[in-house]
Structure formats: C-alpha cells, structure tokens
Design an enzyme around this catalytic site. Structure first.
Site, PDB file in Angstrom:
ATOM      1  CB  CYS A 114      -0.941   0.003   1.206  1.00  0.00           C
ATOM      2  SG  CYS A 114      -2.017  -1.426   1.227  1.00  0.00           S
ATOM      3  CG  HIS A 278      -3.460   3.229   0.910  1.00  0.00           C
ATOM      4  ND1 HIS A 278      -3.844   2.680  -0.289  1.00  0.00           N
ATOM      5  CD2 HIS A 278      -3.571   2.244   1.837  1.00  0.00           C
ATOM      6  CE1 HIS A 278      -4.171   1.407  -0.096  1.00  0.00           C
ATOM      7  NE2 HIS A 278      -4.010   1.129   1.189  1.00  0.00           N
ATOM      8  CG  ASN A 308      -6.976  -1.150  -0.169  1.00  0.00           C
ATOM      9  OD1 ASN A 308      -6.082  -0.995  -0.981  1.00  0.00           O
ATOM     10  ND2 ASN A 308      -6.747  -1.228   1.131  1.00  0.00           N
TER      11      ASN A 308
END
Ligand code: ACO
Length: 351
Positions: A114, A278, A308
C-alpha cells in the site's frame, strides 16, 4: 536545488463493476456489512484474461504521458509499484518498457504494497533532484481479483480489494516554489505477518517455529519448497490480514507521517489544500481526517467506487482529484500511505 514536479497524471480502471451485492453470490456477506466497516460500495475487476496488472498500467501511463506533453520516447526511467505482478519475476517495469516500445531505459519494480506508490515517487524524486533523469514514469497498478479467496473463508480480505492503475510523470520543476517538497519513508517489520501473503516464498515456515510443511521431502537439501499441494489445500496462497491490528496501527501512523511532512516544511494541517490518503478503508480515512482537524473538502476519497487498490490507490485518487479540479496550481497537496510491512510514507507537494 532542483525539485521534481508531477507533470501529468493518468488512471485506468476496468469496466467490469462488482457491487457488494454481487459478492454475495460467492460468499456469505452483505452490502450493509461491507459499507458499514469499509465504506466500499463497489469495486472494479479486470477482465480475467484480457487485462493484466501491466496492461492496465500502460493505459494509465499513456494518459499521464500525454498530459505531461511528452511522448513515450522521452521517458528515461520506469518505477513500477505492485504486489500483484504479471510474473513472479521479472517485474512489470520491463513489460511496460517492452509493450510501449520504449528505449532501453532502466526499469525498477517496488514491493512496498500500500505504501508502494509513495516509495516509488520518493525514489523518482531523488533521481530528478540529482539531475540523473528528466522524465520518470511512476506507476502503481494491481490486479487483485486474480488472487483472492472468494469463499466465505476469505471474506474479511476479499471484499476490500479492487483492480486498477494510476501513473504520473515526474519532471524537474521549472518554478523554484513548485514541486515535491519532501518525502518521508518508514517501516516496522515487527508486524510483518499481520498483513501478508506467505506463499510462494522461501520461508519454509522459518518464522513460525521452523516447522517444515508436511508434503515436502525434508531430507533433500534442495528443490521444491516454493509451492506445495498442502499450501493450496490449506488456502495458504491467499493474503492474510488481522484487520483490527492493521486498523490500530494505521490510525496512529497516518497522522504521524502527515504531521512529519507538514512540520518539516513549516506548515500545519490548516494549510493543506488536499490530503490524498491511500484508500485503505473509509473508516481509517475518516479517523485520520478527524485527528488532523481537516474539513471534508481537504480530504479526497474514492474507495466507495474502487475499493482498496493498494499501490494504485493514491495515483488513481490523485488523478481523479486533478480531473475534478480539486488539485490546482500552487495548491499544497499531501499524499500519505500505510500498509503491509508495516510500511508508511508521505509526500508533500506544492502543485
Ligand atoms: N461479510 C460479513 N461478515 C464478515 C465479513 C464479510 N465480508 N468479514 C468478516 N466478517 C465477520 C467475521 O467472520 C466476524 O464474525 P464473528 O464475529 O461471527 O466471528 C465478524 O464479521 C467480525 O470480524 P472481524 O474480522 O473482527 O471484522 P472487523 O469488525 O474487525 O472488520 C475490517 C474487519 C473491516 C477489515 C476491519 O478490521 C478494518 O477496518 N481493519 C482495517 C484494515 C483494513 O482496512 N485493511 C485494508 C487493507 S490494508 C491497507 O490498505 C493498509
């Protein structure tokens, strides 16, 4: 000191939309559970065979290159962040170089999950600051839908992730007040296994007591311990996540690394025009927003539509914010990430 600036952004998300309702045909879950815990309403899934992590990246790259006013022949370095590469090796960077018919430039793959895009951006920034390169293509791209456990067993992870790609072009800034002001990179490997995919790998269970897997020939000094039938049968080939542990650490490290970037440059949260976090989970973003005392218009979220997308989430969000006129010249923009490793990172940009 020459700073680097983001001269163009691009994004690509697959056409195929998977709603929360759609996931109920594979696993026991509900729209209500997913929305309440994550804020996600739908995500995109790549075409099973027609799209790969690299092909999506190329679509995003083409847009970023065009918006930067250059051609693919001007690119002098590629940095590609992903945890879902087309091949275990080589990395996706060389596939971009080949498929876009670029010169024999360097291509680097970054494996920081991430945080991968912010790490990649930071590396590119160093190359521009030292005058080594003039046009760097930085990509984040993921095809998660190919490698998740879509049975009820894997639902705590699978409902969260989506596919897509984002790209930016880094160039030397011409205006001395403009560009990436600073980047900040961190890690704490103490919790490496809290959010991880263990196989295929060379660990041989070394980190959980050294017990070797049952169906390997343990007396042999070499050979086949990378993959086994047992790994597949026991579903040890999917990502693992201790969700609450990730949540607890994320809500501390996100604000910390954003403050670090602001403090370093003499700013406070009130000075920020836009925070692009993020897109881990809408609840995490909302918590961070509250901690920093930011207004809704100071934080950009699009996890509701895309889920995500790990390394792709920041460049997709940054591109979408720019397309919506939410990132304008002279704006103070902060990118911030937290993820597997744990790793976390931020970049402060005067646009
Ligand atoms: N649908 C329905 N029920 C589910 C699902 C699902 N998709 N997933 C889990 N459940 C059930 C569990 O089985 C459990 O049931 P039980 O109480 O009967 O045992 C119950 O819901 C609670 O499970 P938890 O795993 O404890 O769920 P939690 O409330 O912690 O929520 C979540 C999970 C959303 C992942 C949460 O922990 C969280 O937000 N964590 C942050 C981590 C995160 O967002 N990671 C994103 C990726 S990592 C990154 O980008 C940094």
């Amino acid at each position: 000191m020459i700073r680097s600036k983001i001269a163009g952004t691009g994004k690509y998300v697959p056409e195929n939309i998977m709603t929360n309702e759609g996931l109920t045909q594979y696993m026991q879950t509900s729209d209500e559970w997913i929305r309440e815990r994550t804020g996600i309403q739908e995500r995109r899934y790549a075409d099973r065979t027609g799209e790969t992590t690299t092909t999506m990246a190329i679509e995003a790259a083409k847009i970023a290159i065009e918006r930067a006013g250059i051609t693919k022949d001007d690119i002098d370095f590629i940095i590609f962040a992903t945890l879902s590469p087309d091949y275990y090796f080589p990395g996706c960077g060389v596939l971009v170089q080949r498929e876009m018919k670029m010169k024999e430039i360097g291509a680097l793959d970054v494996r920081n999950q991430c945080s991968g895009f912010v790490y990649a951006l930071s590396i590119g920034d160093q190359f521009i600051r030292t005058g080594t390169y003039k046009n760097i293509l930085v990509i984040g791209s993921e095809k998660h839908s190919f490698g998740l456990d879509f049975s009820t067993r894997g639902r705590n992870v699978s409902v969260i992730f989506g596919d897509g790609a984002g790209a930016v072009i880094l160039q030397p800034a011409t205006n001395e007040n403009q560009g990436i002001l600073s980047t900040h990179l961190h890690s704490d490997g103490e919790s490496a296994e809290v959010l991880a995919m263990f196989n295929p790998g060379t660990h041989a269970n070394h980190w959980n007591g050294g017990q070797t897997l049952a169906d390997f020939n343990q007396s042999s000094p070499v050979g086949d311990m990378f993959f086994s039938h047992e790994m597949i049968e026991k579903a040890q080939v999917y990502p693992n996540m201790d969700g609450p542990a990730v949540f607890k650490k994320a809500i501390v490290k996100f604000p910390e690394v954003i403050h670090e970037a602001l403090n370093k440059n003499g700013y406070t949260p009130a000075d920020l025009n836009l925070l692009v976090p993020h897109q881990a989970n809408l609840r995490i973003s909302q918590f961070v927003q509250q901690q920093l005392g930011l207004r809704d218009d100071q934080v950009f979220n699009n996890i509701q539509k895309y889920g995500n997308t790990t390394a792709a989430s920041i460049p997709i969000a940054l591109c979408e914010a720019w397309e919506q006129g939410k990132v304008k010249e002279n704006d103070l923009v902060c990118l911030a990430a937290f993820g597997s490793g744990f790793t976390w990172a931020s970049a402060l940009i005067r646009w």
